[in-house]
Design an enzyme around this catalytic site. Structure first.
Site, PDB file in Angstrom:
ATOM      1  N   GLY A 169       0.753  -1.574  -0.028  1.00  0.00           N
ATOM      2  CA  GLY A 169      -0.093  -0.071   0.053  1.00  0.00           C
ATOM      3  C   GLY A 169       0.884   1.316   0.062  1.00  0.00           C
ATOM      4  N   GLY A 173       2.454   3.632   1.557  1.00  0.00           N
ATOM      5  CA  GLY A 173       2.989   3.765   3.045  1.00  0.00           C
ATOM      6  C   GLY A 173       3.609   5.218   3.369  1.00  0.00           C
ATOM      7  NE  ARG A 174       8.868   5.881   0.284  1.00  0.00           N
ATOM      8  CZ  ARG A 174      10.045   5.882  -0.124  1.00  0.00           C
ATOM      9  NH1 ARG A 174      10.888   6.850   0.413  1.00  0.00           N
ATOM     10  NH2 ARG A 174      10.589   4.830  -0.818  1.00  0.00           N
ATOM     11  NE  ARG A 177       4.951   9.219  -6.708  1.00  0.00           N
ATOM     12  CZ  ARG A 177       5.245   7.907  -6.580  1.00  0.00           C
ATOM     13  NH1 ARG A 177       6.293   7.537  -7.003  1.00  0.00           N
ATOM     14  NH2 ARG A 177       4.229   7.232  -5.982  1.00  0.00           N
ATOM     15  NE  ARG A 186       1.434   2.334  -6.741  1.00  0.00           N
ATOM     16  CZ  ARG A 186       2.815   2.826  -6.551  1.00  0.00           C
ATOM     17  NH1 ARG A 186       3.776   2.010  -6.380  1.00  0.00           N
ATOM     18  NH2 ARG A 186       3.056   4.100  -6.470  1.00  0.00           N
ATOM     19  CG  ASP A 244       5.393  -3.219  -4.770  1.00  0.00           C
ATOM     20  OD1 ASP A 244       6.159  -4.452  -4.964  1.00  0.00           O
ATOM     21  OD2 ASP A 244       5.838  -2.226  -4.132  1.00  0.00           O
ATOM     22  CG  ASN A 245       7.775  -0.264  -7.076  1.00  0.00           C
ATOM     23  OD1 ASN A 245       7.276   0.117  -6.147  1.00  0.00           O
ATOM     24  ND2 ASN A 245       9.072  -0.837  -6.605  1.00  0.00           N
ATOM     25  CG  ASP A 268       6.814   3.479  -6.671  1.00  0.00           C
ATOM     26  OD1 ASP A 268       6.327   4.624  -6.706  1.00  0.00           O
ATOM     27  OD2 ASP A 268       6.592   2.637  -5.900  1.00  0.00           O
TER      28      ASP A 268
HETATM   29  P1  AMP Z   1       9.212   0.880  -2.427  1.00  0.00           P
HETATM   30  O1  AMP Z   1      10.378  -0.079  -2.348  1.00  0.00           O
HETATM   31  O2  AMP Z   1       9.504   2.310  -2.471  1.00  0.00           O
HETATM   32  O3  AMP Z   1       8.462   0.586  -3.641  1.00  0.00           O
HETATM   33  O4  AMP Z   1       8.277   0.813  -1.253  1.00  0.00           O
HETATM   34  C1  AMP Z   1       7.657  -0.657  -0.774  1.00  0.00           C
HETATM   35  C2  AMP Z   1       6.648  -0.316   0.145  1.00  0.00           C
HETATM   36  O5  AMP Z   1       7.202   0.277   1.024  1.00  0.00           O
HETATM   37  C3  AMP Z   1       5.515   0.450  -0.200  1.00  0.00           C
HETATM   38  O6  AMP Z   1       4.369   0.034   0.367  1.00  0.00           O
HETATM   39  C4  AMP Z   1       5.949   1.723   0.179  1.00  0.00           C
HETATM   40  O7  AMP Z   1       4.880   2.435   0.633  1.00  0.00           O
HETATM   41  C5  AMP Z   1       6.648   1.388   1.951  1.00  0.00           C
HETATM   42  N1  AMP Z   1       7.586   2.433   1.979  1.00  0.00           N
HETATM   43  C6  AMP Z   1       8.754   2.635   1.568  1.00  0.00           C
HETATM   44  N2  AMP Z   1       9.385   3.805   2.288  1.00  0.00           N
HETATM   45  C7  AMP Z   1       8.404   3.964   3.331  1.00  0.00           C
HETATM   46  C8  AMP Z   1       8.439   4.906   4.358  1.00  0.00           C
HETATM   47  N3  AMP Z   1       9.751   5.821   4.537  1.00  0.00           N
HETATM   48  N4  AMP Z   1       7.500   4.969   5.143  1.00  0.00           N
HETATM   49  C9  AMP Z   1       6.504   4.141   5.061  1.00  0.00           C
HETATM   50  N5  AMP Z   1       6.134   3.202   3.861  1.00  0.00           N
HETATM   51  C10 AMP Z   1       7.347   3.211   3.145  1.00  0.00           C
HETATM   52 MG    MG Z   2       6.952   1.204  -4.383  1.00  0.00          MG
END
Ligand code: AMP
Ligand code: MG
Length: 524
Positions: free
Chosen positions: A107, A109-110, A199, A206, A277-278, A287
């Site tokens: 989901g 997350g940020r 963005r 996704r 998810d990306n 992403d």
């Molecule tokens: P990513 O590697 O950026 O595609 O992130 C994978 C997952 O981790 C996604 O669900 C992001 O929303 C979550 N995520 C990555 N960095 C953070 C963060 N600093 N805080 C909260 N969730 C994060």
């Molecule tokens: Mg991501």
């Protein structure tokens, strides 16, 4: 007054949150979210937001004037401090396969979607990345640091100007707050400046959104969601019936993904984390994390240290991973179909379609009307033999005169050592250039035609890993001019820009082993 201006320009219609079910819980607590596509959540206010950079083109697309952008209201809104009326902030629920393994719910997350605005040719979702925790933040803080935000901002705009499908970046705003990060994952966390990127895309959906619904066996919602996405993002499909619609939709996602892979291969882009998810359902690059650009042509290269052992997401493997990810999407869509056969066919077609488009692209890179398999195969064997810069190589090939006996020397500047070292390699180049000369002759290509056509597909300026790092180093000292100048140069990646020759320079020796230039991790 200014607040009024932005509010009047941006009309939020929010079809996504209007049409799809929300999580009934509104507390911002971490949780599993079922039977819903999103949770409403507010950005976390920040102390001292300041505008670092913005994209003229995206602003224009949204109808925002220079005055709007530089107003204090803009900074307040796009740092997450102010919510405009009509916005409907939310974080969406998706899952995904990370490095080949099902990871369950991930989901936003940020990321927080502020809302969707209607534009002349569709709709655009505005999303803040790094605006604080959401129900999907798991154990992390929902924040982003300046370093990773500069990388996201610059690369999404660079990709757009290269003609590659991508999410866009409206703005890069420093938050005036500090964020704790362990850059090297070595137990030495340190405070870094925080930032938020806004963005922009027609859709941030996704593959993992579909996967999450299928994994939870929420099939009615999966169907509703697929119908919604087809209607809003693929309206041209006009299916005869729902089943036909799902198949045509999947076929188009396959084609868009293949086209995207061809683009990445063309310019030497390595995404670094091609987890499902990306993967954007509309075929955009999405992403920007531990991505990188090939410098010396090494098909096995990946910038992502988290993936150093298996190199799952290495340059040469991206098209195959695209197919693997599509297989996961097919599995998620299968419950909507009477038979999985058409999905299997589409996956096989992906490989064929990719191959055809890749051949066309390689022909264009060499300025040829028709693909020549032997010529291309031999070139791809020569390129990795000694460190040769991919970007320089193709720009120099555009002006080489292959009829000359010492034509190989024209390519010397592409070599990190200044020239090919092994006599054998020089011989290979001589033979290859002879063959190139013949093929050009056979296909009736003149040097002038060739140069312009090649320069239109082989960029001179890409966001070299060290260039991003130089912009970051300056930004961390409070000097944003380098971020803005880098953006300016990358707005014209195929043009000669004699005054910015330094932005075309090959990776300097200091950048070979420096974190951020050659080694990146998912942590940001
Ligand atoms: P990513 O590697 O950026 O595609 O992130 C994978 C997952 O981790 C996604 O669900 C992001 O929303 C979550 N995520 C990555 N960095 C953070 C963060 N600093 N805080 C909260 N969730 C994060
Ligand atoms: Mg991501």
């Amino acid at each position: 007054m200014q607040m009024q201006m932005i509010e009047n320009t941006l009309t939020f219609t929010n079809p996504f949150t209007q049409a799809l079910p929300a999580d009934p819980e509104t507390e911002n607590t971490r949780r599993q979210v079922q039977n819903a596509l999103y949770s409403r959540v507010r950005p976390q206010p920040v102390a001292a937001p300041h505008l670092i950079a913005f994209s003229h083109e995206v602003a224009q697309q949204l109808g925002l004037s220079q005055e709007d952008i530089t107003s204090p209201t803009f900074t307040q809104v796009f740092s997450g401090n102010k919510i405009l009326s009509g916005m409907d902030p939310h974080a969406t629920c998706y899952g995904g396969h990370q490095f080949g393994n099902w990871a369950g719910q991930l989901g936003d997350g940020r990321a927080i979607n502020l809302g969707e605005v209607a534009t002349d040719d569709g709709h655009l979702m505005l999303q803040l990345k790094g605006a604080g925790p959401t129900p999907y933040s798991r154990s992390a803080d929902g924040l982003a640091v300046l370093r990773s935000s500069v990388r996201e901002f610059l690369c999404s705009e660079a990709m757009y100007h290269l003609g590659i499908p991508t999410t866009r970046a409206l703005s890069l705003i420093g938050t005036g707050e500090q964020v704790m990060r362990d850059v090297l994952y070595d137990g030495h966390p340190a405070l870094e400046p925080g930032a938020v990127v806004c963005r922009v895309s027609s859709s941030f959906v996704r593959f993992g959104h579909f996967q999450m619904l299928a994994a939870r066996n929420e099939i009615d919602l999966l169907r509703q969601f697929a119908d919604y996405i087809i209607k809003t993002e693929f309206p041209h499909l006009r299916p005869a019936n729902p089943q036909d619609g799902y198949v045509r939709f999947f076929n188009e996602v396959c084609e868009r993904t293949a086209d995207l892979m061809v683009h990445w291969m063309r310019v030497g882009f390595v995404h670094g984390v091609m987890n499902t998810d990306n993967m954007s359902i509309i075929g955009e690059t999405i992403d920007y994390g531990p991505y990188g650009w090939l410098e010396d042509f090494d098909p096995n290269w990946t910038p992502n240290t988290t993936d150093a052992q298996h190199r799952r997401y290495r340059y040469a493997q991206q098209p195959a991973i695209g197919q693997w990810n599509l297989l996961q999407l097919a599995n998620a869509l299968a419950p909507l179909l009477d038979s999985p056969k058409p999905l299997e066919t589409a996956l096989t077609d992906y490989a064929r379609y990719y191959e055809r488009r890749w051949q066309e692209m390689m022909a264009q890179k060499l300025g040829l009307p028709a693909y020549d398999a032997d010529l291309v195969t031999r070139l791809l064997n020569i390129l990795p033999r000694e460190e040769m810069d991919m970007t320089w190589c193709f720009r120099l090939l555009a002006t080489v005169n292959p009829a000359q006996p010492d034509a190989w020397q024209h390519l010397n500047p592409a070599y990190y050592q200044g020239a090919p070292r092994q006599p054998d390699l020089i011989k290979s180049w001589q033979a290859w250039l002879g063959q190139y000369h013949q093929v050009l002759d056979q296909q009736g290509v003149s040097p002038e035609q060739r140069r312009d056509k090649m320069n239109a597909v082989n960029p001179k300026y890409v966001l070299r890993n060290y260039l991003a790092q130089l912009a970051i180093d300056a930004a961390e000292q409070g000097d944003y001019s380098r971020v803005n100048q880098t953006l300016e140069v990358l707005r014209h990646p195929y043009d000669e820009q004699p005054e910015h020759e330094n932005y075309a320079a090959k990776r300097p020796e200091w950048a070979r082993t420096r974190a951020g230039c050659s080694m990146l991790s998912c942590s940001s």
